[in-house]
Design an enzyme around this catalytic site. Structure first.
Site, PDB file in Angstrom:
ATOM      1  N   HIS A 175       0.816  -1.228   0.000  1.00  0.00           N
ATOM      2  CA  HIS A 175       0.000   0.000   0.000  1.00  0.00           C
ATOM      3  C   HIS A 175       0.845   1.271   0.000  1.00  0.00           C
ATOM      4  CE1 HIS A 175       0.191   0.004   4.548  1.00  0.00           C
ATOM      5  NE2 HIS A 175       0.215   1.294   4.322  1.00  0.00           N
TER       6      HIS A 175
ATOM      7  N   ASP B 142      -0.679  -7.454   1.249  1.00  0.00           N
ATOM      8  CA  ASP B 142      -0.046  -6.137   1.351  1.00  0.00           C
ATOM      9  C   ASP B 142       1.471  -6.297   1.509  1.00  0.00           C
ATOM     10  OD1 ASP B 142       0.301  -3.461   1.578  1.00  0.00           O
ATOM     11  OD2 ASP B 142      -0.665  -3.247   3.530  1.00  0.00           O
TER      12      ASP B 142
ATOM     13  N   GLY C 118       2.684   5.721   9.347  1.00  0.00           N
ATOM     14  CA  GLY C 118       4.113   5.966   9.123  1.00  0.00           C
ATOM     15  C   GLY C 118       4.960   4.761   9.473  1.00  0.00           C
TER      16      GLY C 118
ATOM     17  N   SER D 254       3.935   1.774   8.552  1.00  0.00           N
ATOM     18  CA  SER D 254       3.610   0.824   7.480  1.00  0.00           C
ATOM     19  C   SER D 254       4.840   0.351   6.747  1.00  0.00           C
ATOM     20  CB  SER D 254       2.715   1.493   6.448  1.00  0.00           C
ATOM     21  OG  SER D 254       1.418   1.418   6.892  1.00  0.00           O
ATOM     22  N   GLY D 255       4.822  -0.909   6.371  1.00  0.00           N
ATOM     23  CA  GLY D 255       5.928  -1.474   5.610  1.00  0.00           C
ATOM     24  C   GLY D 255       7.051  -1.965   6.501  1.00  0.00           C
TER      25      GLY D 255
HETATM   26  N1  ARG Z   1      -1.402   2.073   7.214  1.00  0.00           N
HETATM   27  C1  ARG Z   1      -0.542   2.697   8.161  1.00  0.00           C
HETATM   28  C2  ARG Z   1       0.634   3.368   7.447  1.00  0.00           C
HETATM   29  O1  ARG Z   1       0.524   3.602   6.261  1.00  0.00           O
HETATM   30  C3  ARG Z   1      -0.129   1.771   9.235  1.00  0.00           C
HETATM   31  C4  ARG Z   1      -1.249   1.504  10.132  1.00  0.00           C
HETATM   32  C5  ARG Z   1      -0.952   0.558  11.200  1.00  0.00           C
HETATM   33  N2  ARG Z   1      -1.977   0.756  12.149  1.00  0.00           N
HETATM   34  C6  ARG Z   1      -2.109   0.095  13.270  1.00  0.00           C
HETATM   35  N3  ARG Z   1      -3.066   0.437  14.075  1.00  0.00           N
HETATM   36  N4  ARG Z   1      -1.299  -0.870  13.579  1.00  0.00           N
HETATM   37  O2  ARG Z   1       1.573   3.803   8.034  1.00  0.00           O
END
Ligand code: ARG
Length: 739
Positions: A541, A596, A688, A690-691
């Site tokens: 994503h 993902d 932030g 993510s990944g």
């Molecule tokens: N989608 C988020 C990102 O782009 C990460 C979200 C993770 N959220 C969580 N509650 N663990 O950084």
């Protein structure tokens, strides 16, 4: 015979003057839509006040009047109103309603005749005005027209328009919002302190897309109080009674999650809200987006998998038919099917079989909730599954899982068939049962150390599968070719001594596989993990284009490794690499965040130092369970809706049982996801992160990449753990690129 009407509200609604005698006959309305080829849909046609709209609508209205006026039902025809336009397949589509009035006993014949005239309208020529000059365009033969009855038994929405028209002029028009969403674009709908009694949002997307509406907050649902407040979604641009997708009634406070997602069957949706008193609160918060129209169904040969209704867990669209055929990979195998979720429109009262929407497995229809004990059924070598939805009322849909099995194969898929007719878990061998000869000679392969390979088994270079569950890097040679003990320089922090939400600062070099992915002037966007000297793994994503930023272009990204503080790269140990190639998993589904995962190839290899090290990958799909020590690390927000942190944070999280998590998230958790966090909240990854890695301590005191930060509802909320991509499910996929 002359009747006087007061035409109010932009002349669109005939109001009977109350000072005159009441009309002897009832009004009735017939709505429909027609496509005008060669009339290009522009922003102007979305705005009912624009010059283009008015000219175009007038031309069409006159044209309708001409046809109806000179027809046999001309005496009962009042007028037609063009209410809206949308993007059509080969032009613009116009939405209209025609008003009639007639003695009760001839209403029905008029309705029938009316559709004949509508056909006549389209079989002739339809006028279109461009640049102020009247032009007519021929209509194609297969031109499709939809005619439906408007507001008949379901006249409340329309009544409100009529009623409100007698109020003060400013109040007379329902508040209407015309919105258009391009792909990749979220448009919001909000209703705060409503002052009017009726609101409508006409939502549009390009013609080969469908509308997805996501209702984030709304008032509470109290069944039975539809008269006072209601929110309706229609699969059309007019509130036609036979086009309702769903409706919520009542109001007693704020709505709680989960969010609701609805899908239309074409490129428009109408959302209406009506209320009988002014309300001082935030009533509705929603957004909509353009979703590519999917082709459902297919033919699959597989050991196991799942089948879902179109757009699941979004509400399925009205008016759709899908057909799947599933076959076991080998003859002699049968299929076991489990219905996990079934929420579809039930049959009409008194009907014996599902006659509205249904899921059919090998010809047997299902539409009602099914008791737990009846959810699993055994079928033959292949099955056919179909799904049908009618025009009206949709729900979340269905989610079913299937698995191939064989009766001669007494042991289930995680068990071994031992020759002494016993089933043993893979982690055990048959040896203890003396079922195989144990006296293998030096250099000869021990037939007892291998098992039948399953899709997720660890494979040696020679293609054999050791019995041991996690054979790699434990200092014992399990593969005759020694493959299991190669590539073992991973997952160790090289530092001799020894935040995220609820986390804390990480020591330098403690997480040497952590990378920061940065995009030009925007800086840090996502995390990633070093898995070899050339490859990073991150979340798919992170690389989806938005309207303004092309996140998918490899060369715009830079990976920073060996750093602890963002933007402080003075220590010359920070390693920077441009990205050469981004491989997003081909099954990545942005709507449910499934698969993902993405691999990033660096422009040049990195040299491992005490600050840059690869993390280990694990081949077996099920290894870590509740209680394993796992850490998530990253520079993401330390609380919901806050900013990124400068210092790398770490947080200790627990792996959460898949079934528990699936229930908490309303069955949104697929087998490519895993959950970790703390069910009481307070500790989690956030925007932030993510990944970035979810690293768990495993065999040989090494850190294994178990998850990739993917999504979650908010951050660190109670009963809303972090959701991660289950990296162990991608071992083979990763290995095919990095080796
Ligand atoms: N989608 C988020 C990102 O782009 C990460 C979200 C993770 N959220 C969580 N509650 N663990 O950084």
């Amino acid at each position: 015979m002359a009747h006087t009407f007061i035409l109010d509200c932009f002349d669109c609604l005939p109001i009977w003057d109350p000072t005159l005698s009441a009309p002897a006959f009832p009004f009735f309305y017939i709505g429909g839509s027609v496509e005008i080829p060669n009339l290009t849909y522009t922003d102007d046609l979305m705005d009912p006040m624009s010059h283009t709209f008015i000219l175009q609508a007038e031309a069409l209205q006159n044209y309708f009047a001409e046809i109806y006026g000179s027809s046999a039902i001309g005496n009962y025809y009042l007028k037609s109103v063009i209410a809206a336009f949308s993007d059509g397949k080969s032009g613009a589509r116009a939405y209209y309603w025609s008003t009639f009035w007639a003695p009760k006993d001839i209403v029905l014949p008029i309705k029938n005749l009316s559709s004949v005239y509508q056909k006549q309208i389209i079989s002739k020529r339809i006028p279109a005005i461009a640049n102020n000059t009247a032009k007519t365009y021929p209509l194609e033969e297969d031109f499709d027209i939809i005619t439906m009855e408007l507001f008949e038994s379901d006249s409340m929405d329309y009544d409100i328009i009529l009623k409100s028209a007698t109020d003060l002029f400013w109040f007379c028009l329902p508040a209407a919002f015309d919105l258009y969403a391009k792909p990749g674009n979220n448009r919001t709908l909000t209703l705060l302190n409503p002052k009017k009694s009726f609101y409508q949002w006409r939502l549009r997307v390009p013609s080969d897309y469908v509308v997805r509406l996501v209702v984030v907050t709304s008032y509470d649902v109290v069944p039975g109080s539809c008269a006072s407040h209601r929110l309706s979604a229609y699969d059309f641009l007019l509130p036609l009674q036979n086009k309702i997708i769903t409706r919520w009634c009542g109001m007693t406070g704020a709505w709680k999650p989960p969010v609701i997602r609805l899908t239309s069957s074409s490129n428009v949706m109408l959302v209406t809200f009506s209320l009988d008193q002014r309300q001082k609160s935030n009533i509705l918060k929603a957004y909509f987006q353009a979703v590519p129209k999917i082709v459902c169904g297919g033919w699959y040969v597989s050991w196991n998998g799942s089948v879902i209704s179109p757009y699941y867990p979004s509400y399925y669209p009205p008016n759709i038919d899908c057909h799947w055929v599933i076959r076991a990979p080998l003859p002699g195998y049968r299929l076991m099917v489990k219905i996990i979720v079934i929420q579809i429109q039930e049959q009409s009262p008194g009907s014996k079989k599902c006659d509205k929407d249904w899921l059919a497995i090998d010809g047997v229809r299902y539409c009602k909730a099914i008791a737990e004990e009846n959810r699993v059924k055994e079928y033959g070598y292949s099955i056919s599954i179909s799904f049908h939805s009618d025009e009206l009322v949709t729900h979340r849909g269905f989610y079913i899982e299937f698995r191939a099995f064989s009766h001669t194969d007494r042991c289930n898929t995680v068990q071994l068939n031992c020759s002494n007719a016993k089933c043993k878990h893979h982690s055990q061998s048959c040896k203890e049962d003396n079922s195989c000869k144990n006296e293998s000679q030096e250099g000869e392969e021990d037939s007892c150390s291998y098992k039948r390979c399953l899709p997720h088994s660890y494979k040696c270079l020679n293609g054999k599968c050791p019995i041991k569950l996690n054979p790699e890097c434990d200092g014992i040679r399990d593969c005759a070719d020694g493959f299991d003990e190669m590539n073992c320089a991973c997952g160790r922090s090289q530092i001799k001594k020894f935040r995220i939400v609820g986390g804390e600062d990480a020591r330098p070099g403690k997480w040497p596989w952590q990378a920061s992915l940065q995009l030009g002037t925007s800086g840090h966007i996502c995390g990633a993990s070093v898995i070899s000297n050339r490859w990073l793994v991150s979340a798919a994503h992170c690389f989806q284009d938005s309207e303004s930023v092309r996140y998918s272009i490899a060369s715009s990204w830079t990976a920073y490794m060996g750093i602890k503080v963002i933007n402080k790269y003075s220590n010359n140990q920070a390693v920077m690499r441009s990205i050469k190639r981004i491989i997003v998993h081909p099954n990545y589904d942005q709507y449910v965040s499934d698969y993902d995962i993405a691999l990033l190839e660096m422009e040049a290899p990195v040299f491992f130092t005490e600050l840059v090290q690869p993390i280990c990958l694990l081949s077996s799909p099920r290894v870590f369970n509740y209680g394993t020590v796992c850490y998530v690390t990253g520079w993401g927000a330390v609380k919901e809706n806050s900013q990124l942190t400068k210092i790398l944070q770490e947080a200790k999280v627990k792996i959460i049982n898949q079934n528990v998590c699936s229930k908490l998230y309303d069955y949104l958790i697929t087998s490519q996801m895993l959950c970790a966090g703390n069910l009481n909240g307070g500790i989690d990854a956030c925007q932030g992160d993510s990944g970035g890695p979810l690293a768990c301590l495993g065999k040989g005191n090494r850190w294994y990449l178990t998850g990739i930060v993917s999504w979650g509802e908010g951050c660190a909320r109670r009963n809303r753990p972090g959701v991660y991509t289950k990296v162990t499910a991608f071992y083979e996929w990763i290995r095919q690129y990095i080796n």
